[in-house]
Design an enzyme around this catalytic site. Structure first.
Site, PDB file in Angstrom:
ATOM      1  N   TYR A 102     -23.264  65.383 -46.875  1.00 43.29           N
ATOM      2  CA  TYR A 102     -22.547  64.387 -47.683  1.00 43.29           C
ATOM      3  C   TYR A 102     -21.770  65.100 -48.789  1.00 43.29           C
ATOM      4  O   TYR A 102     -21.385  66.253 -48.637  1.00 43.29           O
ATOM      5  CB  TYR A 102     -23.531  63.289 -48.175  1.00 43.29           C
ATOM      6  CG  TYR A 102     -22.745  62.045 -48.417  1.00 43.29           C
ATOM      7  CD1 TYR A 102     -22.102  61.382 -47.364  1.00 43.29           C
ATOM      8  CD2 TYR A 102     -22.547  61.571 -49.708  1.00 43.29           C
ATOM      9  CE1 TYR A 102     -21.295  60.291 -47.590  1.00 43.29           C
ATOM     10  CE2 TYR A 102     -21.744  60.477 -49.934  1.00 43.29           C
ATOM     11  CZ  TYR A 102     -21.117  59.839 -48.873  1.00 43.29           C
ATOM     12  OH  TYR A 102     -20.309  58.772 -49.099  1.00 43.29           O
ATOM     13  N   ARG A 155      -9.690  55.326 -49.813  1.00 40.01           N
ATOM     14  CA  ARG A 155     -10.053  55.985 -51.072  1.00 40.01           C
ATOM     15  C   ARG A 155     -11.325  56.791 -50.840  1.00 40.01           C
ATOM     16  O   ARG A 155     -12.409  56.427 -51.273  1.00 40.01           O
ATOM     17  CB  ARG A 155     -10.255  54.904 -52.142  1.00 40.01           C
ATOM     18  CG  ARG A 155     -10.084  55.351 -53.538  1.00 40.01           C
ATOM     19  CD  ARG A 155     -11.305  55.003 -54.326  1.00 40.01           C
ATOM     20  NE  ARG A 155     -12.489  55.364 -53.576  1.00 40.01           N
ATOM     21  CZ  ARG A 155     -13.721  55.192 -53.985  1.00 40.01           C
ATOM     22  NH1 ARG A 155     -13.967  54.623 -55.100  1.00 40.01           N
ATOM     23  NH2 ARG A 155     -14.755  55.583 -53.257  1.00 40.01           N
ATOM     24  N   LYS A 173     -22.923  59.037 -44.318  1.00 35.34           N
ATOM     25  CA  LYS A 173     -23.783  58.047 -44.998  1.00 35.34           C
ATOM     26  C   LYS A 173     -24.924  57.627 -44.096  1.00 35.34           C
ATOM     27  O   LYS A 173     -26.069  57.504 -44.531  1.00 35.34           O
ATOM     28  CB  LYS A 173     -22.948  56.809 -45.343  1.00 35.34           C
ATOM     29  CG  LYS A 173     -22.354  56.934 -46.715  1.00 35.34           C
ATOM     30  CD  LYS A 173     -22.699  55.936 -47.725  1.00 35.34           C
ATOM     31  CE  LYS A 173     -22.969  56.507 -49.076  1.00 35.34           C
ATOM     32  NZ  LYS A 173     -22.015  56.178 -50.101  1.00 35.34           N
ATOM     33  N   GLU A 245     -17.409  50.862 -47.538  1.00 40.74           N
ATOM     34  CA  GLU A 245     -17.437  52.199 -48.117  1.00 40.74           C
ATOM     35  C   GLU A 245     -16.021  52.743 -48.286  1.00 40.74           C
ATOM     36  O   GLU A 245     -15.239  52.738 -47.320  1.00 40.74           O
ATOM     37  CB  GLU A 245     -18.229  53.109 -47.147  1.00 40.74           C
ATOM     38  CG  GLU A 245     -18.450  54.499 -47.621  1.00 40.74           C
ATOM     39  CD  GLU A 245     -19.420  54.589 -48.769  1.00 40.74           C
ATOM     40  OE1 GLU A 245     -20.351  53.775 -48.845  1.00 40.74           O
ATOM     41  OE2 GLU A 245     -19.234  55.480 -49.609  1.00 40.74           O
ATOM     42  N   ASP A 246     -15.709  53.176 -49.487  1.00 39.00           N
ATOM     43  CA  ASP A 246     -14.458  53.877 -49.761  1.00 39.00           C
ATOM     44  C   ASP A 246     -13.201  53.102 -49.366  1.00 39.00           C
ATOM     45  O   ASP A 246     -12.224  53.673 -48.864  1.00 39.00           O
ATOM     46  CB  ASP A 246     -14.474  55.277 -49.116  1.00 39.00           C
ATOM     47  CG  ASP A 246     -15.404  56.220 -49.886  1.00 39.00           C
ATOM     48  OD1 ASP A 246     -15.974  55.775 -50.902  1.00 39.00           O
ATOM     49  OD2 ASP A 246     -15.560  57.376 -49.486  1.00 39.00           O
ATOM     50  N   ASP A 268     -21.132  49.965 -51.472  1.00 41.05           N
ATOM     51  CA  ASP A 268     -21.909  51.033 -52.119  1.00 41.05           C
ATOM     52  C   ASP A 268     -21.181  51.626 -53.324  1.00 41.05           C
ATOM     53  O   ASP A 268     -21.814  51.995 -54.310  1.00 41.05           O
ATOM     54  CB  ASP A 268     -22.234  52.133 -51.112  1.00 41.05           C
ATOM     55  CG  ASP A 268     -23.177  53.149 -51.721  1.00 41.05           C
ATOM     56  OD1 ASP A 268     -24.243  52.734 -52.193  1.00 41.05           O
ATOM     57  OD2 ASP A 268     -22.831  54.341 -51.760  1.00 41.05           O
ATOM     58  N   ASP A 269     -19.864  51.709 -53.244  1.00 36.99           N
ATOM     59  CA  ASP A 269     -19.104  52.298 -54.365  1.00 36.99           C
ATOM     60  C   ASP A 269     -19.265  51.457 -55.626  1.00 36.99           C
ATOM     61  O   ASP A 269     -19.216  51.972 -56.737  1.00 36.99           O
ATOM     62  CB  ASP A 269     -17.620  52.400 -54.003  1.00 36.99           C
ATOM     63  CG  ASP A 269     -17.436  53.115 -52.690  1.00 36.99           C
ATOM     64  OD1 ASP A 269     -17.916  54.244 -52.572  1.00 36.99           O
ATOM     65  OD2 ASP A 269     -16.856  52.517 -51.766  1.00 36.99           O
ATOM     66  N   ASN A 406     -16.586  62.751 -58.397  1.00 36.64           N
ATOM     67  CA  ASN A 406     -16.726  63.701 -57.280  1.00 36.64           C
ATOM     68  C   ASN A 406     -15.352  64.122 -56.796  1.00 36.64           C
ATOM     69  O   ASN A 406     -14.389  63.385 -56.988  1.00 36.64           O
ATOM     70  CB  ASN A 406     -17.453  63.019 -56.116  1.00 36.64           C
ATOM     71  CG  ASN A 406     -18.858  62.620 -56.464  1.00 36.64           C
ATOM     72  OD1 ASN A 406     -19.614  63.410 -57.004  1.00 36.64           O
ATOM     73  ND2 ASN A 406     -19.207  61.380 -56.184  1.00 36.64           N
TER      74      ASN A 406
HETATM   75  P1  NAD Z   1     -11.394  53.988 -58.592  1.00 41.69           P
HETATM   76  O1  NAD Z   1     -10.152  54.542 -58.050  1.00 41.69           O
HETATM   77  O2  NAD Z   1     -11.760  52.594 -58.263  1.00 41.69           O
HETATM   78  O3  NAD Z   1     -11.356  54.103 -60.188  1.00 41.69           O
HETATM   79  C1  NAD Z   1     -10.894  55.209 -60.925  1.00 41.69           C
HETATM   80  C2  NAD Z   1     -10.360  54.684 -62.229  1.00 41.69           C
HETATM   81  O4  NAD Z   1     -10.095  55.799 -63.076  1.00 41.69           O
HETATM   82  C3  NAD Z   1      -9.060  53.903 -62.062  1.00 41.69           C
HETATM   83  O5  NAD Z   1      -9.125  52.701 -62.778  1.00 41.69           O
HETATM   84  C4  NAD Z   1      -8.019  54.857 -62.626  1.00 41.69           C
HETATM   85  O6  NAD Z   1      -6.914  54.174 -63.195  1.00 41.69           O
HETATM   86  C5  NAD Z   1      -8.837  55.589 -63.688  1.00 41.69           C
HETATM   87  N1  NAD Z   1      -8.233  56.855 -64.075  1.00 41.69           N
HETATM   88  C6  NAD Z   1      -7.538  57.727 -63.316  1.00 41.69           C
HETATM   89  N2  NAD Z   1      -7.125  58.770 -64.055  1.00 41.69           N
HETATM   90  C7  NAD Z   1      -7.565  58.548 -65.307  1.00 41.69           C
HETATM   91  C8  NAD Z   1      -7.433  59.266 -66.516  1.00 41.69           C
HETATM   92  N3  NAD Z   1      -6.747  60.402 -66.574  1.00 41.69           N
HETATM   93  N4  NAD Z   1      -8.017  58.750 -67.619  1.00 41.69           N
HETATM   94  C9  NAD Z   1      -8.702  57.597 -67.567  1.00 41.69           C
HETATM   95  N5  NAD Z   1      -8.832  56.858 -66.439  1.00 41.69           N
HETATM   96  C10 NAD Z   1      -8.281  57.345 -65.326  1.00 41.69           C
HETATM   97  O7  NAD Z   1     -12.536  54.981 -58.164  1.00 41.69           O
HETATM   98  P2  NAD Z   1     -14.118  54.732 -58.295  1.00 41.69           P
HETATM   99  O8  NAD Z   1     -14.689  54.215 -57.040  1.00 41.69           O
HETATM  100  O9  NAD Z   1     -14.387  53.986 -59.526  1.00 41.69           O
HETATM  101  O10 NAD Z   1     -14.610  56.241 -58.374  1.00 41.69           O
HETATM  102  C11 NAD Z   1     -14.238  57.040 -59.464  1.00 41.69           C
HETATM  103  C12 NAD Z   1     -14.966  58.356 -59.396  1.00 41.69           C
HETATM  104  O11 NAD Z   1     -16.367  58.135 -59.479  1.00 41.69           O
HETATM  105  C13 NAD Z   1     -14.729  59.129 -58.112  1.00 41.69           C
HETATM  106  O12 NAD Z   1     -14.557  60.483 -58.404  1.00 41.69           O
HETATM  107  C14 NAD Z   1     -15.996  58.942 -57.348  1.00 41.69           C
HETATM  108  O13 NAD Z   1     -16.287  60.047 -56.509  1.00 41.69           O
HETATM  109  C15 NAD Z   1     -17.014  58.836 -58.451  1.00 41.69           C
HETATM  110  N6  NAD Z   1     -18.212  58.121 -58.023  1.00 41.69           N
HETATM  111  C16 NAD Z   1     -19.410  58.702 -58.242  1.00 41.69           C
HETATM  112  C17 NAD Z   1     -20.551  58.070 -57.841  1.00 41.69           C
HETATM  113  C18 NAD Z   1     -21.873  58.707 -58.111  1.00 41.69           C
HETATM  114  O14 NAD Z   1     -21.934  59.684 -58.755  1.00 41.69           O
HETATM  115  N7  NAD Z   1     -22.964  58.182 -57.639  1.00 41.69           N
HETATM  116  C19 NAD Z   1     -20.476  56.858 -57.182  1.00 41.69           C
HETATM  117  C20 NAD Z   1     -19.235  56.274 -56.981  1.00 41.69           C
HETATM  118  C21 NAD Z   1     -18.095  56.909 -57.415  1.00 41.69           C
END
Ligand code: NAD
Length: 566
Positions: A102, A155, A173, A245-246, A268-269, A406
């Site tokens: 993963y 995504r 997953k 997912e994604d 899950d996200d 990530n």
């Molecule tokens: P998403 O695209 O829905 O949200 C990202 C947000 O960040 C958007 O609203 C975007 O406008 C904002 N953004 C982008 N650049 C920015 C900046 N420079 N300053 C401030 N805000 C900014 O994505 P998501 O699903 O919310 O995931 C975001 C991140 O979280 C990814 O890297 C994902 O891998 C990570 N994530 C981690 C876990 C975990 O650790 N368990 C779980 C889910 C997602």
């Protein structure tokens, strides 16, 4: 003892020769009588090997590989040839191998999917299949599917639109569903929905494997997903768990709202992430002796993950006696255009507050709002700068710093920076793994807020108890259970999550608690209610020992019986 007919063979993995096929199931572990009956005597070296020896060879080969992508390809090959051996090795070394199967390596594998491709895995449904999804499901060789992970590839992790290359995510997953919670692999179905991609690199790549078209964003896309959902319940039953997912931000929330009361589904996200992040905060609360209601949380990024986490924190605070408005006031969001306030043009109304004054940067936001916790979910790289981390250290005796983006290079800060710049006082968690940090002679073990702590245990409970609609309360319960499983000693080491090496037991215990919860709260529909929930859950867990058969007692109708396609 199982019969030969119980040997499960995936039609997509069928070698051309049915006898050779048997060699693939457990290789040299077949006994002499088994080899004779299967007609494969002589097709294997003479030694009959134990699974232990096979595992040793597998592990040695992995140790000799340095490139994570090479390890991924090797692991996926073993999964095709010898599923039980694959899961045994994965489970035994889950801490090392989860980052290969993963995130982060799966992200790399998805990016290069068409280039490293060996064999297809999972079910591919494209927008051109509209009107025929049910017949495509009928082509899948398993009839007893209980859980589906589906992506449209828009995504993928923090990597963006990878189109049909996103298939690596449902496949990865579902490996974790089996490795962590013991859900039988044949009950898991990975699905990639292909409606095109806006990734121009892929559209120009001759090795790309999806439709060469821009994403279809018309009504046809919604109709396709509707048809998919309907076809799934028609084929596999109403309580089939469908995990989204994604998907892109706009679709993820929309589909969750649209389907959550109609199907057994979760995202899950949004929800899995929410539960794992809340569990980290609840563990931090244990370390600080300060209730969650006394925290103020500032998010960097206001997307799927942030909104999911924010809403679950609100639920946790309300459970501790706050009103919804009070709880929401404790949460601030900072997105790419700055701090979200009442004047911001945003659809996150719940978290738009009166402007606290001029805020020009995230550092400004930290110094103005004075959060006890910052949570990075922007996917935009190292935005928890040294100044941000130092400010958190000045504002709080024990600042909570979660850099959840990530893959590793997108994390908002490194574990080393977080510990070093706060003199080891911070409570740190990340989305991708960071190794231990040694500071002034003390070793700090960073927590990995990995969704894998949540979704396998929740899914196992949902499947076993016949839950129809997965309420957010289930995720709140899962978060509390996870935080409780952390021992005091682990908390002292700086951990906010139990060691990954223990994830099988963590998932089983979570499933037991969630089963208790859903029966107690009228959400379970499988009757009679089991009295001993612990034994009920444990009895279903798939193990990786080979099914053996007794040739002497077997009434053998012919070689073809070895291939079951049900
Ligand atoms: P998403 O695209 O829905 O949200 C990202 C947000 O960040 C958007 O609203 C975007 O406008 C904002 N953004 C982008 N650049 C920015 C900046 N420079 N300053 C401030 N805000 C900014 O994505 P998501 O699903 O919310 O995931 C975001 C991140 O979280 C990814 O890297 C994902 O891998 C990570 N994530 C981690 C876990 C975990 O650790 N368990 C779980 C889910 C997602």
């Amino acid at each position: 003892m199982a019969h030969l007919s119980s040997i499960r063979v995936h039609s997509l993995c069928l070698p051309t020769h049915s006898l050779t096929l048997c060699v693939f199931l457990q290789g040299m572990a077949f006994s002499l009588p088994e080899r004779q009956i299967l007609g494969i005597h002589g097709l294997l070296p003479p030694k009959v090997e134990t699974q232990d020896i096979q595992a040793m060879r597998f592990q040695n080969n992995l140790k000799n590989m340095t490139d994570p992508l090479q390890k991924y390809i090797y692991l996926m090959g073993i999964q095709e040839r010898n599923e039980r051996l694959f899961y045994r090795v994965l489970m035994e070394d889950i801490e090392e191998l989860m980052p290969i199967v993963y995130t982060p390596t799966v992200g790399l594998a998805c990016t290069h999917y068409g280039h490293i491709f060996r064999r297809p895995k999972g079910l591919f449904i494209s927008i051109r299949d509209k009107g025929h999804i049910r017949s495509i499901l009928d082509n899948w060789p398993e009839t007893n599917v209980a859980v589906i992970v589906v992506t449209d590839g828009e995504r993928i992790l923090g990597l963006g639109d990878l189109g049909v290359y996103g298939m690596g995510i449902p496949v990865g997953k579902l490996c974790l569903y089996t490795a962590c919670a013991g859900i039988r692999p044949e009950r898991c179905l990975p699905v990639a929905i292909d409606v095109g991609t806006n990734n121009q690199t892929l559209l120009q790549d001759p090795l790309y494997m999806g439709l060469y078209q821009e994403r279809d964003r018309s009504q046809a896309y919604d109709d396709l997903i509707d048809e998919f959902m309907e076809a799934v319940v028609e084929k596999y039953g109403q309580d089939t768990l469908i995990q989204f997912e994604d998907f892109g931000n706009h679709n993820a929330f929309r589909f969750l709202r649209k389907y959550r009361e109609k199907y057994c589904t979760f995202n899950d996200d949004i929800q899995g992430t929410a539960a794992v992040a809340l569990a980290g905060l609840l563990a931090a609360q244990r370390a600080l002796g300060k209730p969650i209601t006394e925290h103020r949380v500032l998010f960097l990024g206001a997307g799927e993950a942030a909104l999911g986490i924010a809403n679950l924190i609100v639920m946790a605070m309300m459970e501790r006696g706050m009103t919804q408005a009070e709880a929401r006031n404790k949460i601030w969001l900072y997105d790419k255009d700055g701090l979200l306030v009442k004047e911001t043009d945003s659809n996150q109304e719940a978290f738009l507050h009166d402007s606290p004054g001029t805020v020009e940067s995230f550092l400004d936001a930290v110094n103005t709002i004075k959060p006890t916790a910052i949570i990075g979910v922007s996917g935009a790289g190292r935005l928890f700068t040294h100044d941000v981390i130092k400010s958190m250290g000045t504002l709080n005796e024990r600042p909570i710093i979660f850099a959840l983006s990530n893959p590793t290079n997108k994390a908002e800060c490194t574990a080393e920076d977080a510990y070093t710049l706060t003199d080891g006082r911070c409570l740190f968690a990340s989305g991708s793994p960071f190794g231990p940090v040694t500071l002034n002679g003390r070793i700090y073990t960073p927590g990995q807020g990995n969704n894998a702590y949540i979704f396998p245990g929740v899914a196992l409970a949902v499947i076993l108890s016949g839950v129809r609609h997965i309420s957010d309360k289930v995720f709140l319960e899962a978060a509390k259970t996870l935080a409780e499983q952390l021992t005091d000693k682990e908390l002292e080491e700086g951990r906010l999550y139990p060691p990954l090496s223990n994830i099988r037991e963590v998932s089983i215990q979570m499933a037991v608690k969630v089963v208790e919860f859903v029966y107690a709260n009228g959400m379970a529909f499988r009757y009679p209610e089991p009295t001993d929930k612990d034994s009920f859950v444990r009895a279903t867990v798939w193990d990786t020992h080979y099914d053996s058969f007794e040739p002497d007692t077997y009434d053998w109708p012919g070689q073809d019986v070895f291939i079951t396609r049900n």
